[in-house]
Write an enzyme that holds these catalytic residues in place. Sequence first.
Site, PDB file in Angstrom:
ATOM      1  N   SER A 187      15.295 -28.823   4.095  1.00  0.00           N
ATOM      2  CA  SER A 187      16.259 -29.498   4.845  1.00  0.00           C
ATOM      3  C   SER A 187      16.313 -30.642   3.413  1.00  0.00           C
ATOM      4  O   SER A 187      17.173 -31.418   3.838  1.00  0.00           O
ATOM      5  CB  SER A 187      15.819 -30.400   6.024  1.00  0.00           C
ATOM      6  OG  SER A 187      14.201 -30.607   5.967  1.00  0.00           O
ATOM      7  N   HIS A 215      18.917 -25.334   9.335  1.00  0.00           N
ATOM      8  CA  HIS A 215      20.677 -25.471   8.819  1.00  0.00           C
ATOM      9  C   HIS A 215      20.654 -24.541   8.390  1.00  0.00           C
ATOM     10  O   HIS A 215      21.811 -24.776   7.681  1.00  0.00           O
ATOM     11  CB  HIS A 215      19.641 -26.554   7.371  1.00  0.00           C
ATOM     12  CG  HIS A 215      19.356 -27.393   7.975  1.00  0.00           C
ATOM     13  ND1 HIS A 215      19.610 -28.499   7.640  1.00  0.00           N
ATOM     14  CD2 HIS A 215      17.882 -27.811   7.896  1.00  0.00           C
ATOM     15  CE1 HIS A 215      18.707 -29.411   8.670  1.00  0.00           C
ATOM     16  NE2 HIS A 215      17.497 -29.481   7.918  1.00  0.00           N
ATOM     17  N   LYS A 247      22.632 -29.197  14.619  1.00  0.00           N
ATOM     18  CA  LYS A 247      22.649 -29.232  13.600  1.00  0.00           C
ATOM     19  C   LYS A 247      24.280 -28.494  13.783  1.00  0.00           C
ATOM     20  O   LYS A 247      25.239 -28.699  14.076  1.00  0.00           O
ATOM     21  CB  LYS A 247      21.933 -28.580  12.670  1.00  0.00           C
ATOM     22  CG  LYS A 247      20.794 -30.016  12.494  1.00  0.00           C
ATOM     23  CD  LYS A 247      19.674 -29.507  11.836  1.00  0.00           C
ATOM     24  CE  LYS A 247      18.753 -30.540  12.060  1.00  0.00           C
ATOM     25  NZ  LYS A 247      17.676 -30.424  11.882  1.00  0.00           N
TER      26      LYS A 247
HETATM   27  C1  LIG Z   1      16.151 -30.839  11.923  1.00  0.00           C
HETATM   28  C2  LIG Z   1      15.129 -30.456  11.872  1.00  0.00           C
HETATM   29  C3  LIG Z   1      14.236 -30.125  12.974  1.00  0.00           C
HETATM   30  C4  LIG Z   1      14.259 -30.597  14.400  1.00  0.00           C
HETATM   31  O1  LIG Z   1      14.997 -30.509  15.221  1.00  0.00           O
HETATM   32  P1  LIG Z   1      14.999 -31.240  16.144  1.00  0.00           P
HETATM   33  O2  LIG Z   1      16.111 -30.209  16.740  1.00  0.00           O
HETATM   34  O3  LIG Z   1      16.314 -31.523  15.334  1.00  0.00           O
HETATM   35  O4  LIG Z   1      14.011 -31.485  16.731  1.00  0.00           O
HETATM   36  C5  LIG Z   1      12.950 -28.628  12.650  1.00  0.00           C
HETATM   37  N1  LIG Z   1      13.147 -27.539  11.266  1.00  0.00           N
HETATM   38  C6  LIG Z   1      14.202 -28.125  10.333  1.00  0.00           C
HETATM   39  C7  LIG Z   1      14.033 -27.479   9.452  1.00  0.00           C
HETATM   40  C8  LIG Z   1      15.168 -28.746  10.480  1.00  0.00           C
HETATM   41  O5  LIG Z   1      15.264 -29.427   9.553  1.00  0.00           O
END
Ligand SMILES: *Cc1c(COP(=O)(O)O)cnc(C)c1O
Length: 393
Positions: A187, A215, A247
Site C-alpha cells: 500500500s 489495491h 478503494k
Molecule cells: C486499506 C487497506 C486495508 C483496510 O481496508 P479498509 O476497508 O479500508 O478497512 C487492508 N489492507 C490493505 C493492504 C489496505 O491498503
Amino acid sequence: MPDTPALQSSLHAELAAQLDQLATDGLTRRRRTLDSCCQPLAVVDGRELISFCSNDYLGLASDAGLIEAACAGARRWGVGSGASHLVSGHLLPHQALEERLAEFTGFPRALLFSTGYMANLGIVAALAGRGDAVFADKLNHASLIDAVRLSGAESRRYAHGDLVALERLLAASSARRKLILTDAVFSMDGDLAPLPGLLELAERFDAWLLVDDAHGFGVLGAQGRGSLAHFDLPSSERIVYMGTLGKAAGGSGAFVAGSQTLIEWLLQRARTYIFTTASSPLMACALLASLDLIEAGDARREHLRQLTGRLHAGLAATRWRLLASSTAIQPVMIGDNHETLAVADALYERGLWVAAIRPPTVPKGSARLRISLTAAHSFEQVDKLVAALRELA
Ligand SMILES: *Cc1c(COP(=O)(O)O)cnc(C)c1O
C-alpha cells in the site's frame, strides 16, 4: 475548546507531553475537511486543490451510476440493515453481491465484511491461534500486523518480498498450522508481491496463503479481477483472497473469497463477521453497479496506465526518487519526516494535495510522498504535479 483545568490531571499531562514529542518528530497528523465529494478536484477551506491522495483508482466513488444505484437501493431496502448478518441483517442485495464477487474472482464462495481492517482481523484469528505460525511480509498493512497479534499465533516476519527468507522460516517451523500473509500490492510502496512464488511455497509447506488485494482488486488483471488474475495463477484451495470495496470499487467494505469450506468456517468463526452490524444494503446495491463498471472498465484502466507512465517520464532524471512501482501508487522517497512535510506543504501551496506518509505507516527513515493516481485525473492535472515537483527539485 481547551480542556478545563480540572481535566489537566497527570494522565492528561502525559498525553500532552507525548503529543508535543510527536510534533517535535514531525509525526503529527493533520486532517482536512473537504467541502467536495471524492474526486480529483477537492475543495478545502474554500480553495480548490488537485488531490492525489485518494485510493479511488477508477474514479467510481462519486460516479453518477453508483449514486443512482445507492438511491434506488435506499428506496427499496432502507438505510440500515438493523442487525448482524447471522441474525437478520443479511438482505438480498448482500447475498447478490457475495454471489457476484465469487463469480467475478473465480472462487466458489465469497463473504462480505464491513471493512478490510475487520476482514483481516477476523480471517487470521479464525485460521490461526496458539500453536500455529503466521509468516508475514515486513511491509504488510497494519491490519494484517494487528491480525497476527490478535490471533495469538507465533509471528514470523520475512524481509519484503524475500522468498528465500520465507522458505527458510517455513522449513524451520514445526507449527501445527501455517499461514502466509501478504499484501498483493503494497500500500505504501506500490510494488507487487511475488504471488506465484508464494503460492508455490504454500503448496510445498502445506500452508494457507492470505492475499490482501486491497489495491489490486478492480485495477489489475483482465477486467480488473485482481492480482491473482494479473499473475494468471491457477485457482488453489489454499488461497484466501481478500479484496476491499472502499478503494477501486468506490464504496466501502470488503470481502473474502475461497473454497466453500473455508468460507463456511469464516462465517461460523470470524468474530469480526459475527459480532458487527451488516453494512448498509444501499452500499451493496451501489457495489453491484460498481462491479459492472469495473468489469467493463478497460478504458479507465488504460487511462490510469497512461497517467502512470506520464508521471514516471516527467520525473525521470530529476532529483526525485520514484520507487519501482508500476501501479497507481507512486511513492517519491524522501526519508526525513520534516523534509517530506515541507515538500508536501510546498505542493499544497501550489494547489496540489499529496499525502506525506511517515512512520509508523512506513519504516523509520523512509518518509515519502505517496502520489496516488486515478482514472478520473486528466493528463493536464498530472502535468501540473510534475511541473511543480520539477520546480521544487
Ligand atoms: C486499506 C487497506 C486495508 C483496510 O481496508 P479498509 O476497508 O479500508 O478497512 C487492508 N489492507 C490493505 C493492504 C489496505 O491498503
